[in-house]
Design an enzyme around this catalytic site. Structure first.
Site, PDB file in Angstrom:
ATOM      1  N   THR A 103       0.828  -1.203   0.000  1.00  0.00           N
ATOM      2  CA  THR A 103       0.000   0.000   0.000  1.00  0.00           C
ATOM      3  C   THR A 103       0.862   1.253   0.000  1.00  0.00           C
ATOM      4  O   THR A 103       2.092   1.177  -0.137  1.00  0.00           O
ATOM      5  CB  THR A 103      -1.029  -0.042   1.165  1.00  0.00           C
ATOM      6  OG1 THR A 103      -1.938   1.047   0.996  1.00  0.00           O
ATOM      7  CG2 THR A 103      -0.375   0.074   2.540  1.00  0.00           C
TER       8      THR A 103
ATOM      9  N   LYS B  42       3.638   1.593  -3.842  1.00  0.00           N
ATOM     10  CA  LYS B  42       3.106   0.822  -4.969  1.00  0.00           C
ATOM     11  C   LYS B  42       3.966   0.904  -6.235  1.00  0.00           C
ATOM     12  O   LYS B  42       3.945  -0.013  -7.054  1.00  0.00           O
ATOM     13  CB  LYS B  42       1.669   1.258  -5.275  1.00  0.00           C
ATOM     14  CG  LYS B  42       0.678   0.818  -4.206  1.00  0.00           C
ATOM     15  CD  LYS B  42      -0.746   1.147  -4.588  1.00  0.00           C
ATOM     16  CE  LYS B  42      -1.700   0.813  -3.456  1.00  0.00           C
ATOM     17  NZ  LYS B  42      -3.106   0.998  -3.805  1.00  0.00           N
TER      18      LYS B  42
ATOM     19  N   GLY C  66      -9.891  13.643 -10.575  1.00  0.00           N
ATOM     20  CA  GLY C  66      -8.581  13.352  -9.992  1.00  0.00           C
ATOM     21  C   GLY C  66      -7.606  12.863 -11.039  1.00  0.00           C
ATOM     22  O   GLY C  66      -8.003  12.386 -12.116  1.00  0.00           O
TER      23      GLY C  66
ATOM     24  N   ALA D 139      -4.579   6.690  -7.930  1.00  0.00           N
ATOM     25  CA  ALA D 139      -5.809   5.911  -8.110  1.00  0.00           C
ATOM     26  C   ALA D 139      -6.503   6.298  -9.417  1.00  0.00           C
ATOM     27  O   ALA D 139      -6.923   5.429 -10.191  1.00  0.00           O
ATOM     28  CB  ALA D 139      -6.741   6.131  -6.923  1.00  0.00           C
TER      29      ALA D 139
HETATM   30  P1  NAP Z   1      -3.063  10.953  -4.697  1.00  0.00           P
HETATM   31  O1  NAP Z   1      -2.156  10.263  -5.658  1.00  0.00           O
HETATM   32  O2  NAP Z   1      -2.497  11.706  -3.553  1.00  0.00           O
HETATM   33  O3  NAP Z   1      -3.996  11.959  -5.564  1.00  0.00           O
HETATM   34  C1  NAP Z   1      -4.826  12.880  -4.944  1.00  0.00           C
HETATM   35  C2  NAP Z   1      -5.758  13.528  -5.966  1.00  0.00           C
HETATM   36  O4  NAP Z   1      -6.680  14.371  -5.252  1.00  0.00           O
HETATM   37  C3  NAP Z   1      -5.071  14.414  -6.997  1.00  0.00           C
HETATM   38  O5  NAP Z   1      -5.763  14.345  -8.205  1.00  0.00           O
HETATM   39  C4  NAP Z   1      -5.203  15.808  -6.363  1.00  0.00           C
HETATM   40  O6  NAP Z   1      -5.183  16.878  -7.307  1.00  0.00           O
HETATM   41  C5  NAP Z   1      -6.587  15.704  -5.775  1.00  0.00           C
HETATM   42  N1  NAP Z   1      -6.777  16.671  -4.704  1.00  0.00           N
HETATM   43  C6  NAP Z   1      -6.227  16.665  -3.462  1.00  0.00           C
HETATM   44  N2  NAP Z   1      -6.645  17.730  -2.742  1.00  0.00           N
HETATM   45  C7  NAP Z   1      -7.466  18.444  -3.560  1.00  0.00           C
HETATM   46  C8  NAP Z   1      -8.222  19.641  -3.401  1.00  0.00           C
HETATM   47  N3  NAP Z   1      -8.208  20.329  -2.245  1.00  0.00           N
HETATM   48  N4  NAP Z   1      -8.979  20.070  -4.433  1.00  0.00           N
HETATM   49  C9  NAP Z   1      -9.015  19.383  -5.594  1.00  0.00           C
HETATM   50  N5  NAP Z   1      -8.326  18.242  -5.811  1.00  0.00           N
HETATM   51  C10 NAP Z   1      -7.559  17.777  -4.807  1.00  0.00           C
HETATM   52  O7  NAP Z   1      -4.098   9.920  -4.018  1.00  0.00           O
HETATM   53  P2  NAP Z   1      -4.581   8.485  -4.602  1.00  0.00           P
HETATM   54  O8  NAP Z   1      -3.669   7.419  -4.136  1.00  0.00           O
HETATM   55  O9  NAP Z   1      -4.831   8.654  -6.073  1.00  0.00           O
HETATM   56  O10 NAP Z   1      -5.973   8.263  -3.811  1.00  0.00           O
HETATM   57  C11 NAP Z   1      -7.128   9.054  -4.108  1.00  0.00           C
HETATM   58  C12 NAP Z   1      -8.311   8.548  -3.287  1.00  0.00           C
HETATM   59  O11 NAP Z   1      -8.688   7.235  -3.664  1.00  0.00           O
HETATM   60  C13 NAP Z   1      -8.007   8.493  -1.783  1.00  0.00           C
HETATM   61  O12 NAP Z   1      -9.074   9.126  -1.106  1.00  0.00           O
HETATM   62  C14 NAP Z   1      -7.970   7.019  -1.447  1.00  0.00           C
HETATM   63  O13 NAP Z   1      -8.496   6.781  -0.149  1.00  0.00           O
HETATM   64  C15 NAP Z   1      -8.883   6.421  -2.514  1.00  0.00           C
HETATM   65  N6  NAP Z   1      -8.527   5.001  -2.843  1.00  0.00           N
HETATM   66  C16 NAP Z   1      -9.434   4.018  -2.525  1.00  0.00           C
HETATM   67  C17 NAP Z   1      -9.136   2.679  -2.822  1.00  0.00           C
HETATM   68  C18 NAP Z   1     -10.133   1.578  -2.468  1.00  0.00           C
HETATM   69  O14 NAP Z   1      -9.753   0.402  -2.386  1.00  0.00           O
HETATM   70  N7  NAP Z   1     -11.399   1.891  -2.313  1.00  0.00           N
HETATM   71  C19 NAP Z   1      -7.916   2.345  -3.434  1.00  0.00           C
HETATM   72  C20 NAP Z   1      -7.017   3.385  -3.754  1.00  0.00           C
HETATM   73  C21 NAP Z   1      -7.338   4.717  -3.441  1.00  0.00           C
HETATM   74  P3  NAP Z   1      -3.778  17.587  -7.740  1.00  0.00           P
HETATM   75  O15 NAP Z   1      -3.157  16.662  -8.723  1.00  0.00           O
HETATM   76  O16 NAP Z   1      -4.182  18.873  -8.334  1.00  0.00           O
HETATM   77  O17 NAP Z   1      -2.966  17.725  -6.467  1.00  0.00           O
END
Ligand code: NAP
Length: 288
Positions: A67, A71, A131, A135
């Protein structure tokens, strides 16, 4: 279960791992199948990730989940990487093989199985993807691979949206991902979409926010799928429902990425009744 000399070990490596639900998924499956297998979380410090993978192999572990934040980084130390994981550029499951571990990505097949189990289709759909992080990038691959007709990829930083769209379009040979700035959401065509919420906005403890707060945006959504599962009812889901759409959280995605990993480690297929039973255990644990 009784732990003895034949017990196989699987686990999760990451940082943090303390709040994970994965042991519940895997240890429930092991119990239901009467497998002599135990699943344990391992907190790994950043500079130790390669040593942890080597050590896990030396200790005869059957497999690992990986995790945040490892990854991508974990891919360096693997003997083989599955084609889908290679394309996505992220591995969340390691399977023991001759000479080392093989890396897989079960997050995306997990999301696909979770959506299919709810009757949600990707094929032929016009989709809004919110996003462009790790993910969202994987979801974009899934949508292209499963023949979505068009995916509007909206992100706060347009450069990241463009980079992800360019990469996914090039690697899949399909020109289906259209990058947009998040603030340009009002330019989306006036129709109904499936929307997949893959930003971290609304994630616990910041639960009172959604990435877009404008009611007019939610008029355009017939189905909203939030990848977040903590909380289980996000503000994004609430907005979708208030405008008459159906809304889902990411708990089933978590369930199925675990089930697919368990299938890979044990070379079995987990029947749907078993998946449903594990889902009930998960829901009971978290009180929904
Ligand atoms: P990440 O790589 O940190 O990406 C975060 C994303 O959120 C980016 O697109 C970022 O935009 C955007 N963001 C953050 N703050 C923001 C704000 N204030 N306004 C607008 N956009 C904002 O995270 P990730 O690993 O992709 O995970 C994303 C989500 O998916 C998390 O909440 C995680 O819990 C969930 N997830 C769930 C599973 C599951 O099994 N259900 C698996 C994986 C992930 P910028 O690029 O502009 O910063």
């Amino acid at each position: 279960m009784t732990i003895d000399g034949y017990t196989r070990t699987c686990g999760l490596i990451g940082n943090p791992v303390e709040h994970t639900l994965s042991p519940l998924i895997h240890n429930t499956l092991a119990k239901k199948f009467s497998h002599n297998l135990v699943y344990v979380p391992f907190h790994v410090d950043e500079e130790k990730i390669q040593a942890a993978v080597e050590g896990a192999y030396a200790l005869n572990l059957l497999g690992l989940n990986v995790t945040v934040p490892y990854k991508s980084q974990v891919m360096e130390g693997l003997v083989q990487i599955d084609e889908l994981a290679e394309k996505i550029g992220a591995v969340n499951t390691l399977v023991r093989m001759e000479g080392g571990f093989k890396g897989y990505n079960t997050d995306m097949p997990g999301l696909y199985r979770a959506m299919s189990s709810e009757g949600i289709q990707i094929e032929g759909q016009e989709i809004i993807l919110l996003g462009a992080g790790g993910a969202a990038r994987a979801v974009a691959f899934l949508c292209a691979a499963k023949n979505a007709s068009k995916v509007y990829l909206l992100n706060r930083s347009i450069e990241k949206a463009q980079a992800v769209a360019g990469e996914v379009n090039a690697k899949t040979g399909k020109n289906v991902i259209y990058p947009m700035a998040l603030s340009d959401y009002h330019q989306l065509p006036d129709q109904k979409f499936l929307a997949i919420q893959a930003t971290s906005v609304g994630l616990y403890p910041d639960t009172e926010r959604a990435v877009i707060e404008d009611e007019a945006f939610y008029h355009k959504i017939h189905t909203g799928y939030d990848l977040i599962y903590k909380p289980f009812h996000t503000r994004f889901m609430q907005h979708v429902k208030e405008q008459g759409g159906k809304a889902y959280h990411g708990l089933k995605m978590l369930l199925y990425q675990g089930i697919i990993a368990y299938e890979l480690w044990n070379d079995i297929a987990v029947p749907e009744e078993m998946a449903a039973a594990v889902y009930e255990v998960l829901k009971e644990k978290i009180g929904i």
